[in-house]
Write an enzyme that holds these catalytic residues in place. Structure first.
Site, PDB file in Angstrom:
ATOM      1  N   CYS A 237       0.350 -41.056  24.310  1.00 42.42           N
ATOM      2  CA  CYS A 237       0.246 -42.476  23.971  1.00 42.42           C
ATOM      3  C   CYS A 237       1.635 -43.006  23.631  1.00 42.42           C
ATOM      4  CB  CYS A 237      -0.691 -42.659  22.786  1.00 42.42           C
ATOM      5  SG  CYS A 237      -0.748 -44.367  22.217  1.00 42.42           S
ATOM      6  N   ASN A 246      -2.854 -34.770  27.352  1.00 43.55           N
ATOM      7  CA  ASN A 246      -4.272 -34.505  27.073  1.00 43.55           C
ATOM      8  C   ASN A 246      -4.582 -33.065  27.430  1.00 43.55           C
ATOM      9  OD1 ASN A 246      -3.961 -37.420  27.863  1.00 43.55           O
ATOM     10  ND2 ASN A 246      -6.099 -37.446  27.213  1.00 43.55           N
TER      11      ASN A 246
HETATM   12  N1  COA Z   1      -3.640 -57.998  29.431  1.00 47.94           N
HETATM   13  C1  COA Z   1      -2.536 -58.628  29.883  1.00 47.94           C
HETATM   14  N2  COA Z   1      -1.778 -59.444  29.145  1.00 47.94           N
HETATM   15  C2  COA Z   1      -2.183 -59.680  27.884  1.00 47.94           C
HETATM   16  C3  COA Z   1      -3.330 -59.075  27.356  1.00 47.94           C
HETATM   17  C4  COA Z   1      -4.063 -58.209  28.176  1.00 47.94           C
HETATM   18  N3  COA Z   1      -5.139 -57.564  27.729  1.00 47.94           N
HETATM   19  N4  COA Z   1      -3.458 -59.490  26.079  1.00 47.94           N
HETATM   20  C5  COA Z   1      -2.461 -60.311  25.825  1.00 47.94           C
HETATM   21  N5  COA Z   1      -1.682 -60.440  26.915  1.00 47.94           N
HETATM   22  C6  COA Z   1      -0.446 -61.235  27.047  1.00 47.94           C
HETATM   23  C7  COA Z   1      -0.628 -62.649  26.577  1.00 47.94           C
HETATM   24  O1  COA Z   1      -1.107 -63.460  27.620  1.00 47.94           O
HETATM   25  C8  COA Z   1       0.779 -63.018  26.163  1.00 47.94           C
HETATM   26  O2  COA Z   1       1.537 -63.256  27.332  1.00 47.94           O
HETATM   27  P1  COA Z   1       2.821 -64.223  27.329  1.00 47.94           P
HETATM   28  O3  COA Z   1       3.815 -63.565  26.444  1.00 47.94           O
HETATM   29  O4  COA Z   1       3.223 -64.235  28.760  1.00 47.94           O
HETATM   30  O5  COA Z   1       2.306 -65.512  26.809  1.00 47.94           O
HETATM   31  C9  COA Z   1       1.312 -61.726  25.563  1.00 47.94           C
HETATM   32  O6  COA Z   1       0.540 -60.689  26.170  1.00 47.94           O
HETATM   33  C10 COA Z   1       1.172 -61.671  24.049  1.00 47.94           C
HETATM   34  O7  COA Z   1      -0.179 -61.970  23.702  1.00 47.94           O
HETATM   35  P2  COA Z   1      -0.796 -61.620  22.271  1.00 47.94           P
HETATM   36  O8  COA Z   1      -2.216 -61.960  22.264  1.00 47.94           O
HETATM   37  O9  COA Z   1       0.101 -62.220  21.212  1.00 47.94           O
HETATM   38  O10 COA Z   1      -0.701 -60.067  22.267  1.00 47.94           O
HETATM   39  P3  COA Z   1       0.115 -59.110  21.303  1.00 47.94           P
HETATM   40  O11 COA Z   1       1.574 -59.269  21.490  1.00 47.94           O
HETATM   41  O12 COA Z   1      -0.455 -59.237  19.945  1.00 47.94           O
HETATM   42  O13 COA Z   1      -0.286 -57.684  21.924  1.00 47.94           O
HETATM   43  C11 COA Z   1      -1.933 -56.356  23.091  1.00 47.94           C
HETATM   44  C12 COA Z   1      -1.599 -57.219  21.870  1.00 47.94           C
HETATM   45  C13 COA Z   1      -3.247 -55.687  22.809  1.00 47.94           C
HETATM   46  C14 COA Z   1      -1.982 -57.218  24.299  1.00 47.94           C
HETATM   47  C15 COA Z   1      -0.814 -55.308  23.290  1.00 47.94           C
HETATM   48  O14 COA Z   1      -0.516 -54.717  22.065  1.00 47.94           O
HETATM   49  C16 COA Z   1      -1.232 -54.247  24.280  1.00 47.94           C
HETATM   50  O15 COA Z   1      -1.416 -54.489  25.452  1.00 47.94           O
HETATM   51  N6  COA Z   1      -1.316 -53.004  23.849  1.00 47.94           N
HETATM   52  C17 COA Z   1      -1.664 -51.902  24.737  1.00 47.94           C
HETATM   53  C18 COA Z   1      -2.184 -50.796  23.959  1.00 47.94           C
HETATM   54  C19 COA Z   1      -2.419 -49.582  24.818  1.00 47.94           C
HETATM   55  O16 COA Z   1      -2.591 -49.620  26.008  1.00 47.94           O
HETATM   56  N7  COA Z   1      -2.408 -48.443  24.125  1.00 47.94           N
HETATM   57  C20 COA Z   1      -2.653 -47.189  24.743  1.00 47.94           C
HETATM   58  C21 COA Z   1      -4.097 -46.865  24.891  1.00 47.94           C
HETATM   59  S1  COA Z   1      -5.016 -46.733  23.413  1.00 47.94           S
HETATM   60 ZN    ZN Z   2      -5.415 -39.945  24.592  1.00 45.77          ZN
END
Ligand code: COA
Ligand code: ZN
Length: 306
Positions: A237, A246
């Site tokens: 991760c 994994n």
């Molecule tokens: N898919 C694509 N883009 C996304 C999205 C999603 N699910 N959720 C939010 N965004 C985009 C928004 O549109 C925004 O875009 P912009 O900057 O172009 O306007 C930007 O991301 C920020 O949005 P926000 O709602 O403020 O998100 P955040 O910065 O709080 O981030 C997540 C939250 C969840 C989107 C981010 O932390 C994330 O993608 N994490 C991935 C976690 C992951 O995969 N972990 C491993 C597996 S457990």
């Molecule tokens: Zn995992």
């Protein structure tokens, strides 16, 4: 009759999300087709997350569009409502939500508190129900958090209870950093199986300390019959320091075969998928059993079990 254990290969998501080499959607599909050829019937094909947060998962909609129809169950990880919408629009029929056991991990992973993450889960589970989408939920860092340390059993139990109360159909208990041991796994899975039913649970282990298959074995004793594995042991991760690969799907399938369970997966086909994972990522050696498996294939002594 042999008892069946379901294997869900998360290589195309957990395995690839943190790779230095970013694969194209077509290369990701190539890996998925190799898994299907081996008889893997459950595959986590990608995630609908921010491409800024996880560049390797950009284009998951294209992966979903290219999935061979029929025969397999595909799921995708969704961190928030936007991800849910994107997954639904792409035609995903099973989503996996995620809530970690601690606030710090949730903040690092999905930028919310645990409480807010759980509220999002409830909201998305309701949307999914109305849309006919099956909603699963991961409890990440269920045993230990890289930031807050050991997680009390009651904390993980309470979170799982909230997930089921929110309408989640299946909870995946995840050792995100590979810090759990068989005794701890047995304690939590036994209690969870007693309260929620083993059929509604599955387990996800990382092999950071080499205890992946031992932990699978411990959860089997609690009646769990569904496990995540990642082809070749790919994984890690990006938001959990110290998380390595994994538990390798081939290690889990070999162990289950020897223990007399049925997985429907052909080990020779699985080894072909491992070789492809190695070629595509150039960053994976295969699971602990890979050298032994290759030798059996060379000698023609690998039993056809599928
Ligand atoms: N898919 C694509 N883009 C996304 C999205 C999603 N699910 N959720 C939010 N965004 C985009 C928004 O549109 C925004 O875009 P912009 O900057 O172009 O306007 C930007 O991301 C920020 O949005 P926000 O709602 O403020 O998100 P955040 O910065 O709080 O981030 C997540 C939250 C969840 C989107 C981010 O932390 C994330 O993608 N994490 C991935 C976690 C992951 O995969 N972990 C491993 C597996 S457990
Ligand atoms: Zn995992």
């Amino acid at each position: 009759m042999k008892e069946r254990v379901v294997i869900n290969d998360v290589g195309p998501r957990d395995g690839l999300q943190n790779q230095p080499r970013v694969l194209t959607p077509e290369q990701r599909l190539q890996l998925i087709r190799a898994l299907l050829d081996a008889g893997v019937a459950h595959i986590e094909v990608g995630s609908f997350v921010s491409p800024k947060a996880v560049p390797a998962m950009a284009g998951t909609d294209q992966v979903v569009a290219g999935l061979p129809a029929g025969g397999a169950t595909y799921s995708a990880l969704v961190p928030n409502r936007k991800g849910y919408q994107l997954a639904k629009d792409a035609g995903v029929s099973i989503i996996e939500l995620v809530v970690a056991s601690t606030d710090t991990m949730n903040l690092k992973n999905i930028n919310t508190s645990t409480e807010q993450a759980m509220a999002n889960v409830a909201e998305i589970a309701e949307l999914a129900r109305a849309d006919g989408v099956r909603a699963m939920c991961y409890i990440a860092t269920a045993w230990e958090c890289p930031f807050e340390g050991l997680v009390p059993l009651d904390t993980s139990m309470a979170l799982m209870r909230q997930m089921f109360d929110a309408g989640i159909e299946e909870v995946v208990i995840a050792d995100t950093i590979g810090a759990a041991d068989p005794a701890g796994v047995q304690r939590l899975t036994q209690e969870a199986a007693a309260e929620f039913g083993a059929a509604n649970l599955s387990c996800h282990f990382h092999d950071t300390r080499g205890m992946g298959v031992a932990n699978v074995s411990a959860a089997l004793q609690s009646g769990i019959r569904k496990f995540d594995g990642s082809i070749g042991g790919l994984g890690g991760c990006p938001f959990a320091p110290g998380a390595t690969g994994n538990v390798a799907t081939e290690d889990v399938v070999l162990m289950l075969d020897q223990m007399g369970f049925e997985t429907g997966i052909d080990l020779e086909g699985l080894v072909a998928a491992v070789e492809l994972a190695i070629e595509l990522t150039n960053n994976c050696e295969g699971g602990n059993s890979i050298r032994w498996l290759r030798r059996q294939i060379e000698k023609g002594t690998l039993k056809k079990t599928a």
